[in-house]
Design an enzyme around this catalytic site. Structure first.
Site, mmCIF file in Angstrom:
data_model
loop_
_atom_site.group_PDB
_atom_site.id
_atom_site.type_symbol
_atom_site.label_atom_id
_atom_site.label_comp_id
_atom_site.label_asym_id
_atom_site.label_seq_id
_atom_site.Cartn_x
_atom_site.Cartn_y
_atom_site.Cartn_z
ATOM 1 N N ASP A 139 0.867 -1.177 0.000
ATOM 2 C CA ASP A 139 0.000 0.000 0.000
ATOM 3 C C ASP A 139 0.905 1.228 0.000
ATOM 4 O O ASP A 139 1.849 1.320 0.800
ATOM 5 C CB ASP A 139 -0.910 -0.001 1.236
ATOM 6 C CG ASP A 139 -1.913 1.140 1.200
ATOM 7 O OD1 ASP A 139 -3.040 0.900 0.748
ATOM 8 O OD2 ASP A 139 -1.562 2.254 1.642
ATOM 9 N N ILE A 140 0.652 2.171 -0.917
ATOM 10 C CA ILE A 140 1.478 3.382 -1.003
ATOM 11 C C ILE A 140 1.250 4.233 0.242
ATOM 12 O O ILE A 140 0.112 4.498 0.628
ATOM 13 C CB ILE A 140 1.147 4.180 -2.272
ATOM 14 C CG1 ILE A 140 1.410 3.315 -3.518
ATOM 15 C CG2 ILE A 140 1.964 5.460 -2.351
ATOM 16 C CD1 ILE A 140 1.009 3.971 -4.818
ATOM 17 N N GLU B 31 -4.831 2.391 -3.968
ATOM 18 C CA GLU B 31 -3.372 2.439 -4.039
ATOM 19 C C GLU B 31 -2.734 1.137 -3.575
ATOM 20 O O GLU B 31 -1.541 1.105 -3.267
ATOM 21 C CB GLU B 31 -2.841 3.601 -3.194
ATOM 22 C CG GLU B 31 -3.098 3.490 -1.710
ATOM 23 C CD GLU B 31 -4.441 4.076 -1.282
ATOM 24 O OE1 GLU B 31 -4.582 4.389 -0.102
ATOM 25 O OE2 GLU B 31 -5.332 4.216 -2.153
#
Length: 503
Positions: free
Chosen positions: A370-371, A413
């Site tokens: 996950d960004i 994301e």
């Protein structure tokens, strides 16, 4: 009446004429024209147009409405004195309308009779041609049956000439129908191209046949199917020189025998001495799909060119449909922004890979990421920057992950990857490579460097997860542990100790 009065065309003209009637009254009053002039000027065009384009019963009905409108003007003109109406000009206007329609009616009737006569003559000519061909064929058969003492070479020559003059169209249509059916049932080029080659060889009676697909972006030709050793041709079409370049530019079939007699192609043929017997463009509309190259045609016949034209059109449609089908499949299975597999496709592939790993007792690991602080990119730089970051992160995933790995955009994301034949320690190392690459490669967007990091969770099949849902759930739990521990790190569950997280 064959429902003429229910046609939209009839009611359109009728409504137009009715609406023009009050306009004619207003125009006549305002311009102080004599009675009948304004209705004639306004109603003549739609009446004539209806007479030209409508059935007979319709345009005479519309003419009657127009004539009534000419007389209706006398009752609504505000400039009429004491109801003293003069119908002379109104009658003259009505007579002009009727006369115009009558002339058109007479002309159309004459034209229809002439067309009927032409159709009758055409039918008679077709009947005579059919009788002539039937009689000629009967005489030819009779001559062949009675003349059995002629040399074999003479008989073969007659058969060949007869075959060229009289094509077996029913057999040809059945062949084309079978080819069309076989082409339409193949939805991928891997199975379609061999069908194209085999049917072309059988129909055109040629020894060699190859299909080259056209890439409009690079303007290059690529052999659609690697040819076997015995199918290799000495000729390789090039898109910039030779006969192939002429075919690509003009979208026309070139037969070698015809090119040798065409002064436009003679010079090109001299520069392209290895040209095969024929090159045909595969086109759909104005789009070039590729080239069909055939060589060593066994039987020379004037029908080869026509048959090649028909087959190339069928093949082009089949290949175009195959390309569109593949594109639709990719659009349905991939994320439109990043080009990675979407959530639904990833679940299907993960389910199959888990079954495969379980059946063969092989390793399977999952990496989920996950960004970090992704929302800030959208809030600070706009959604275009956020989309650009997602594309770049997807590119890094595809670069770092092994070739056979399944990579998908899981949602928002979040990214996820499946590693077949990779145990936990190998997956942890790849996840660490991904993390370091993201951290050490700032993303440049419109002159600004964006520092992007991500958190990762890793797990392995059967340590402890035994189902697809457990795999994703445990990887997701490890991912959120990485976020809680400060982000920009990799956390996995060590298979040797199913309770202790490994950082």
């Amino acid at each position: 009446m064959r429902n003429y009065y229910t046609a939209i065309q009839f009611w359109s003209y009728s409504l137009l004429v009715v609406c023009l009637c009050p306009l004619a009254v207003f125009l006549g009053s305002y311009m102080n024209w004599p009675l009948g002039v304004a209705p004639l000027l306004l109603l003549a065009p739609p009446t004539v147009l209806a007479a030209v384009s409508s059935p007979r019963v319709c345009y005479w009905t519309i003419t009657a409405i127009s004539v009534g409108s000419c007389f209706a003007e006398t009752y609504f003109r505000t400039d009429s004195v004491n109801g003293n109406h003069n119908y002379t000009l109104s009658m003259l206007s009505a007579a002009v309308l009727i006369g115009l329609v009558l002339l058109i009616d007479l002309y159309i009737g004459k034209l229809k009779r002439k067309l009927s006569h032409i159709h009758h003559q055409n039918d008679e000519l077709v009947r005579q041609l059919y009788e002539s061909q039937k009689e000629s064929f009967a005489n030819r058969q009779k001559s062949e049956d009675t003349d059995e003492t002629k040399p074999r070479q003479t008989a073969e020559t007659k058969d060949t000439s007869a075959g060229e003059v009289g094509v077996n169209y029913p057999l040809l249509l059945l062949t084309l129908q079978d080819i069309g059916r076989r082409i339409s049932t193949n939805q991928s080029n891997e199975s379609l191209i061999p069908t194209v080659i085999s049917t072309a060889k059988a129909s055109l009676q040629c020894e060699y046949c190859q299909v080259y697909l056209w890439d409009s972006k690079s303007r290059s030709l690529k052999n659609a199917l690697p040819a076997r050793a015995r199918d290799q041709l000495n000729y390789r079409p090039t898109p910039h020189t030779g006969v192939a370049a002429w075919v690509i530019e003009h979208r026309q079939i070139v037969m070698r025998n015809d090119a040798e007699q065409d002064y436009r192609l003679k010079r090109i043929l001299d520069d392209d001495p290895h040209m095969p017997d024929a090159i045909a463009p595969l086109t759909v509309g104005s789009d070039l799909i590729g080239l069909l190259v055939i060589d060593k045609v066994d039987v020379e016949s004037p029908t080869i060119g026509r048959l090649l034209y028909i087959l190339s059109n069928i093949y082009a449609l089949g290949i175009k449909n195959s390309q569109l089908f593949k594109r639709i499949e990719e659009m349905a299975s991939r994320d439109g922004l990043t080009g990675l597999f979407n959530h639904a496709t990833f679940q299907e592939k993960l389910h199959d890979l888990v079954k495969q790993a379980d059946a063969h007792s092989t390793h399977l690991s999952i990496i989920m990421s996950d960004i970090d602080h992704f929302k800030s990119f959208n809030d600070t730089y706009g959604h275009q920057a956020g989309d650009f970051v997602l594309k770049e992160v997807a590119r890094i995933w595809k670069t770092v992950m092994p070739e056979k790995a399944i990579v998908a955009r899981y949602g928002g994301e979040e990214f996820i990857g499946v590693l077949l034949d990779h145990e936990y320690s190998q997956a942890m190392q790849i996840a660490e490579d991904l993390r370091e690459t993201l951290e050490n490669c700032p993303i440049l967007f419109e002159g600004q460097q964006l520092q992007v990091t991500a958190s990762f969770g890793v797990t392995e099949f059967k340590h402890p997860a035994t189902t697809t849902n457990e795999l994703v759930r445990i990887a997701d739990a490890n991912l959120y542990k990485a976020k809680e521990c400060g982000r920009n790190q990799v956390i996995g569950l060590d298979p040797k100790s199913t309770r202790k997280p490994s950082i």
